[in-house]
Scaffold this motif. Structure first.
Motif: not given
Ligand code: ASP
Ligand code: MG
Length: 410
Positions: A40-43, A46-48, A73-75, A135-137, A149-155
């Motif tokens: 999961v990503s952050a709600l 949240t990251t922004d 955020g992800e926690q 995700g992301f960490q 990196g941003r969007g890293g939960s996909d990775l």
């Molecule tokens: N929360 C992180 C972001 O906003 C990671 C993700 O959403 O994949 O970049």
């Protein structure tokens, strides 16, 4: 029974109702007997919000501390999702990246995954638990927390699918899949059944932000099929897969638009060897990503060079170049943020000629002026005035017949 990795983006877990919705979906798969690993990503945003918060303390936070901050955020989401699953009577355990053993290099805020130790996850799966992974960490060799990196939960999801040899990797988002173009711009856009890794990468670089580019690269490298679908419906989404012959029959898979670039023009650059090298080396050393470049024909001792950069890096690029004005020897650098880059993408271009000519004709017929052009083997991009951007997308979508269903299906 299958081993499924599912990733839910921030919009899919934006509030408690949505978290419960995700829990119901996960529980359903678990009840069918599958082993489920959820990333999961952050709600929501949240990251922004966390980045903004740091900005209220300092203009240049330490990257290590940014990772410490952003990883929180992800926690939050993994704990809440685990609780929501418990509520449904579904055994689940949440794990942070370090707890899973996601080992990365030490480049904070854009770390690369070096290795994943899948033992803890496998152990929990054997206990019949749903495993929920932040995700992301990850962590580096010194046990510092890193982010990807941003969007890293996909990775995280793709890398876990690889490490666990999962049967499926599903990316849940708030749209139904990948479309021939952005449906908000062109309502007749069609959901694609399949798209190749390479096309998806080009679409992403051209502005279609559905998945993090690096995650697509990794999926392509290891040939991990990805199912991008909506967390709000049960509809089949889009599969990102290795290309096959039949996919080349389609000339253009999609049209994308990027309104997040700015055009910089450097005037009266000395027209002699080594100058462009120095100019772009300077930008590279300052970490600025240059995209489309054109150099005008030098009629005299000087020439103009224009190029695009991400809008967020434009001011830094101007500053960086101004600092080198004397040493490089140009007169001025100006910035134009009123541009849009429209691109057509398709592996069919490799075997079909004339796509560029058709693209220019379609734009010409609408009286749209092209300011810059760049091409790759499977993509043609044109920079146009911002005001012409969406109009260009609609014209190209219609001109290349993308509304015809048969195109989407192949
Ligand atoms: N929360 C992180 C972001 O906003 C990671 C993700 O959403 O994949 O970049
Ligand atoms: Mg995301």
């Amino acid at each position: 029974m299958a081993l499924i990795v599912q990733k839910y983006g921030g919009s899919s877990v934006a509030d408690p109702e949505r978290i419960k919705n995700v829990a119901r979906r996960v529980a359903r798969y678990r009840k069918q007997g599958h082993s489920v690993v959820v990333v999961v990503s952050a709600l929501g945003d949240t990251t922004d919000d966390l980045i903004e918060l740091a900005g209220k303390i300092t203009d240049c936070p330490s990257k290590r501390e940014m990772d410490m901050l952003l990883s929180t955020g992800e926690q939050i989401s993994i704990a809440l999702l685990a609780m929501a699953l418990h509520e449904l009577g579904c055994d689940a355990v949440s794990l942070t990246g370090p707890q899973v053993g996601i080992l990365t290099d030490a480049s904070h805020m854009r770390a690369r995954i070096v290795e994943i130790d899948g033992r803890r996850v496998r152990e929990e799966l054997r206990r019949k638990r749903v495993v929920i992974v932040a995700g992301f960490q990850g962590m580096d060799a010194q046990r510092n927390i890193t982010t990807l990196g941003r969007g890293g939960s996909d990775l995280t999801a793709v890398a876990l699918a690889k490490a666990l040899s999962a049967d499926t990797c599903e990316i849940y988002t708030d749209v139904e899949g990948i479309y021939t173009t952005d449906p908000r711009i062109e309502p007749t856009a069609i959901k694609l059944e399949r798209i190749s890794y390479e096309e998806m990468l080009e679409m992403a670089s051209a502005g279609a932000q559905v998945m993090q580019s690096r995650s697509i690269e990794v999926a392509g490298k290891y040939d991990i099929p990805i199912h991008v679908r909506s967390s709000f419906s049960d509809n089949e989404g889009t599969w990102i897969v290795k290309e096959d012959r039949s996919m080349e029959d389609v000339l253009i898979r999609g049209v994308s638009i990027n309104k997040n670039e700015a055009k910089l023009t450097v005037r009266r650059v000395p027209n002699k060897p080594g100058v462009a090298a120095r100019l772009f080396r300077r930008l590279a050393d300052d970490g600025i990503n240059v995209d489309v470049i054109i150099q005008n024909i030098g009629r005299s001792a000087a020439t103009d060079i224009s190029f695009t950069v991400p809008a967020g890096e434009a001011d830094a690029a101007v500053r960086s170049l101004r600092g080198a004005r004397k040493s490089i020897g140009f007169t001025d650098v100006s910035k134009d943020t009123n541009i849009a880059k429209v691109s057509v993408v398709g592996i069919g271009m490799r075997s079909h000629a004339g796509v560029a000519a058709t693209m220019f004709e379609i734009l010409a017929k609408k009286g749209i002026n092209i300011e810059m052009i760049s091409t790759s083997e499977i993509k043609i991009s044109c920079v146009v005035a911002r005001a012409d951007g969406e109009r260009s997308v609609r014209a190209l979508h219609a001109g290349f017949n993308l509304t015809k269903r048969s195109h989407a299906r192949r």
